[in-house]
Design an enzyme around this catalytic site. Sequence first.
Site, PDB file in Angstrom:
ATOM      1  N   ASP A   1       0.831  -1.207   0.000  1.00 15.02           N
ATOM      2  CA  ASP A   1       0.000   0.000   0.000  1.00 15.02           C
ATOM      3  C   ASP A   1       0.865   1.256   0.000  1.00 15.02           C
ATOM      4  OD1 ASP A   1       1.039  -0.077   2.576  1.00 15.02           O
ATOM      5  OD2 ASP A   1      -0.867  -0.490   3.551  1.00 15.02           O
TER       6      ASP A   1
ATOM      7  N   HIS B   1      -7.736  -2.704  10.351  1.00 13.13           N
ATOM      8  CA  HIS B   1      -7.479  -2.633   8.907  1.00 13.13           C
ATOM      9  C   HIS B   1      -6.305  -3.523   8.512  1.00 13.13           C
ATOM     10  CE1 HIS B   1      -4.570   1.114   9.112  1.00 13.13           C
ATOM     11  NE2 HIS B   1      -3.889  -0.011   9.225  1.00 13.13           N
TER      12      HIS B   1
ATOM     13  N   GLU C   1      -9.643  -0.138   4.990  1.00 14.04           N
ATOM     14  CA  GLU C   1     -10.236   0.375   6.213  1.00 14.04           C
ATOM     15  C   GLU C   1     -11.569  -0.327   6.503  1.00 14.04           C
ATOM     16  OE1 GLU C   1      -8.431   2.034   8.055  1.00 14.04           O
ATOM     17  OE2 GLU C   1      -7.601   3.873   7.223  1.00 14.04           O
TER      18      GLU C   1
END
Length: 242
Positions: free
Chosen positions: A67, A138, A143
Amino acid sequence: MKLRTYAGYNEMCRATAEIILNQVKLKPDSLICLTSGDTPAGIYKLLVQYQKEKKVDFSQCYFVGLDEWVGMDKNDAGSCTNFLYESFFTPAKIASSRMMVFDAKAADLDASCRTMDAFINEKGPLAIMLVGIGMNGHLGLNEPGADFNSYAHHSPLAPITIEVGQKYFQQETKLTEGITLGLKHLQEAQIPMLLASGKKKATIVAKALQGEVTNKVPASIFQTLGNGYAMMDEDAASGLVD
């Protein structure tokens, strides 16, 4: 899901590194997803050490970054990609042709997601996918409320993620959105691995691994992953009920 609890952080890191080591020996061109943050730092230190000692060769592997904060790249101190370069890609001398990270500065973030998905489809399947667990449950930057069937996507960050994320920066930094591999990637990975360390994670670990399976707690998806591993030290596991 296989729950593995270790006496301390170092023992957890060593056990995780050895699983990665064995996978690479089994399939030298494995595709591996790496996560950033405090928890995996010790794992990457060991992997770099193992490569220097010629216990493993990562030169044929492919890697993806899990990410990134939208608006940042490897040149931004505190970014996820900067962490991966400093802790693993650079010291392990990984060729740029063998890695894919999100272009989180792209004008078209959806196109950046498609590029990531295409790389995984071409080089995959994901052999190992490492993820940490956030204070709100998360995984990556999936999320609460994230679709269990999502691939790479971008979405707003939860307030707790913005608050906790400040620890990676020397000064207060505006964080609004994240771009991340999806929970469908996790389900399709051959060895999905959840990493957790420290007392501060005990409550959310227990909720995720022994509570309701719901996208309100994305990490609860691990309860459905028969091939998954939850790797944690005793502190992180201290809230679990036998």
